[in-house]
Design a protein around this motif. Structure first.
Motif, PDB file in Angstrom:
ATOM      1  N   TYR A  74     -48.062  -9.889 -15.599  1.00 22.18           N
ATOM      2  CA  TYR A  74     -47.133  -8.839 -15.177  1.00 22.18           C
ATOM      3  C   TYR A  74     -47.733  -7.463 -15.450  1.00 22.18           C
ATOM      4  O   TYR A  74     -48.287  -7.219 -16.516  1.00 22.18           O
ATOM      5  N   ILE A  75     -47.618  -6.569 -14.474  1.00 31.58           N
ATOM      6  CA  ILE A  75     -48.150  -5.212 -14.582  1.00 31.58           C
ATOM      7  C   ILE A  75     -46.976  -4.230 -14.572  1.00 31.58           C
ATOM      8  O   ILE A  75     -46.340  -4.040 -13.531  1.00 31.58           O
ATOM      9  N   PRO A  76     -46.652  -3.597 -15.716  1.00 29.73           N
ATOM     10  CA  PRO A  76     -45.536  -2.643 -15.743  1.00 29.73           C
ATOM     11  C   PRO A  76     -45.743  -1.518 -14.736  1.00 29.73           C
ATOM     12  O   PRO A  76     -46.822  -0.934 -14.653  1.00 29.73           O
ATOM     13  N   MET A  86     -43.196 -12.402 -10.956  1.00 22.86           N
ATOM     14  CA  MET A  86     -43.896 -12.858 -12.152  1.00 22.86           C
ATOM     15  C   MET A  86     -43.042 -12.600 -13.387  1.00 22.86           C
ATOM     16  O   MET A  86     -42.900 -13.471 -14.254  1.00 22.86           O
ATOM     17  N   ALA A  87     -42.460 -11.404 -13.481  1.00 22.66           N
ATOM     18  CA  ALA A  87     -41.612 -11.070 -14.626  1.00 22.66           C
ATOM     19  C   ALA A  87     -40.354 -11.934 -14.626  1.00 22.66           C
ATOM     20  O   ALA A  87     -39.902 -12.393 -15.687  1.00 22.66           O
ATOM     21  N   ARG A  88     -39.792 -12.167 -13.438  1.00 24.33           N
ATOM     22  CA  ARG A  88     -38.569 -12.986 -13.353  1.00 24.33           C
ATOM     23  C   ARG A  88     -38.828 -14.407 -13.830  1.00 24.33           C
ATOM     24  O   ARG A  88     -38.023 -15.001 -14.556  1.00 24.33           O
ATOM     25  N   LYS A  89     -39.959 -14.971 -13.417  1.00 28.41           N
ATOM     26  CA  LYS A  89     -40.283 -16.338 -13.823  1.00 28.41           C
ATOM     27  C   LYS A  89     -40.525 -16.422 -15.327  1.00 28.41           C
ATOM     28  O   LYS A  89     -40.107 -17.386 -15.977  1.00 28.41           O
ATOM     29  N   ALA A  90     -41.206 -15.427 -15.888  1.00 26.13           N
ATOM     30  CA  ALA A  90     -41.437 -15.415 -17.332  1.00 26.13           C
ATOM     31  C   ALA A  90     -40.109 -15.331 -18.077  1.00 26.13           C
ATOM     32  O   ALA A  90     -39.872 -16.064 -19.049  1.00 26.13           O
TER      33      ALA A  90
END
Length: 338
Positions: A74-76, A86-90
């Motif tokens: 994930y890249i802020p 990607m953030a949602r899956k994490a």
């Protein structure tokens, strides 16, 4: 002719045997994912950890590894659908772990860190504040599960500072005040900021004080103590109170510098690690089983899903020692150290 066929068959079998054997269970896929992660092949690691989860949905270690591999990519601030997904899956994997183990500190600190990273990448201030509030709620849960976690208290203090600093800076700008111009702020701006943010400032200072109770040499917390107290000085009701607050902030600057200098000196003075002992002589050729303790197993994890904490706002530079009572804003205080 027969010799040629035999050579071809031998080469074929050798090539076949050289092919890596696919794991057959969840543990095997975890081990494969660990090696891929260490090799920075994060996409491959995600696939391996996902297979481990598919084979054993109740394996919380597999889910933590999967979430970690996803979070690492994930890249802020990047607004692409792939990055958001990607953030949602994490987040989904960490949530699943917490549904089974509500006080899993690895998952809690990772959720807090993920929320903070997302917040700092948001250009819209209102969205940023809401996401920071989410991060703060996860740090509160982490503290409930681990009251000795100094980073959780520290992060709560930093979140309060981030939320307060934008309106504080805007107020000084609207008043036409230069960064080096001393306070306190004139009314009605001072009264408005006091009414809206004084409790937030005090909460931030209280959180940092708790972090310092757990670690009296916590230089990061000292640095933010300086910022919050220095900016609180601009809300003082008198010049005397303003001077007292800025003098206190200067003390925290010096404490932070001393603590940081002490850490550097300790690292320099530390003796080199001892040479490893020679391997013991084997009385037989039979391989011996190696027992690995829990502390060693923990050290050999892919990583502990360490949070990305807000950066230390002061660097050890000679100019940092010249933060004076006139440096009444975070902009000026940070400029002296960046």
């Amino acid at each position: 002719m027969r010799l040629r066929i035999a050579v071809i068959l031998v080469n074929f079998l050798a090539a076949l045997l050289a092919q890596p054997v696919a794991p057959v269970d969840s543990r095997g896929w975890i081990n494969k994912g660990v090696q891929e992660y260490k090799g920075q092949r994060y996409k491959d690691a995600v696939e391996s950890f996902q297979k481990a989860v598919d084979l054993d949905p109740n394996n919380m270690t597999a889910r933590l590894y999967l979430a970690t591999a996803l979070m690492s990519q994930y890249i802020p601030g990047a607004e692409s659908p792939q990055n958001t997904e990607m953030a949602r899956k994490a987040e989904d994997q960490f949530t699943r772990v917490l549904q089974i183990e509500p006080v899993n500190t690895t998952a809690l600190v990772s959720m807090a860190s993920l929320m903070y990273q997302q917040a700092m990448g948001m250009p819209d201030l209102d969205q940023k504040i809401r996401k920071l509030d989410e991060a703060a709620s996860w740090y509160e849960k982490l503290i409930a599960a681990d009251p000795q976690n100094k980073e959780a208290f520290y992060s709560l203090g930093v979140i309060d500072w981030v939320k307060w600093y934008a309106p504080y800076l805007r107020a000084r700008t609207d008043l036409g005040m230069k960064p080096e111009q001393p306070g306190p702020l004139p009314n009605p701006a001072r009264q408005e900021l006091n009414q809206q943010y004084s409790s937030m400032i005090e909460h931030g200072i209280s959180s940092l004080e708790k972090a310092l109770q757990l670690d009296p040499q916590y230089s990061d917390a000292m640095a933010y103590m300086n910022l919050l107290i220095r900016e609180r000085a601009d809300l003082a009701e008198s010049q005397e109170q303003y001077r007292s607050e800025t003098a206190l902030a200067d003390q925290w600057v010096q404490k932070a510098l001393d603590a940081k200098r002490g850490q550097v000196q300790s690292q320099l003075a530390a003796p080199p690690p001892p040479l490893p002992a020679p391997p013991p002589l084997q009385s037989s050729s039979t391989p011996q089983r190696i027992r690995v303790g829990a502390n060693v197993q923990q050290a050999n994890l892919v990583r502990n899903v360490e949070p990305v904490y807000p950066p230390w706002p002061f660097r050890l530079a000679s100019r940092a020692q010249f933060v004076s009572p006139r440096s009444s804003t975070a902009t000026d205080a940070c400029r002296t150290c960046n």
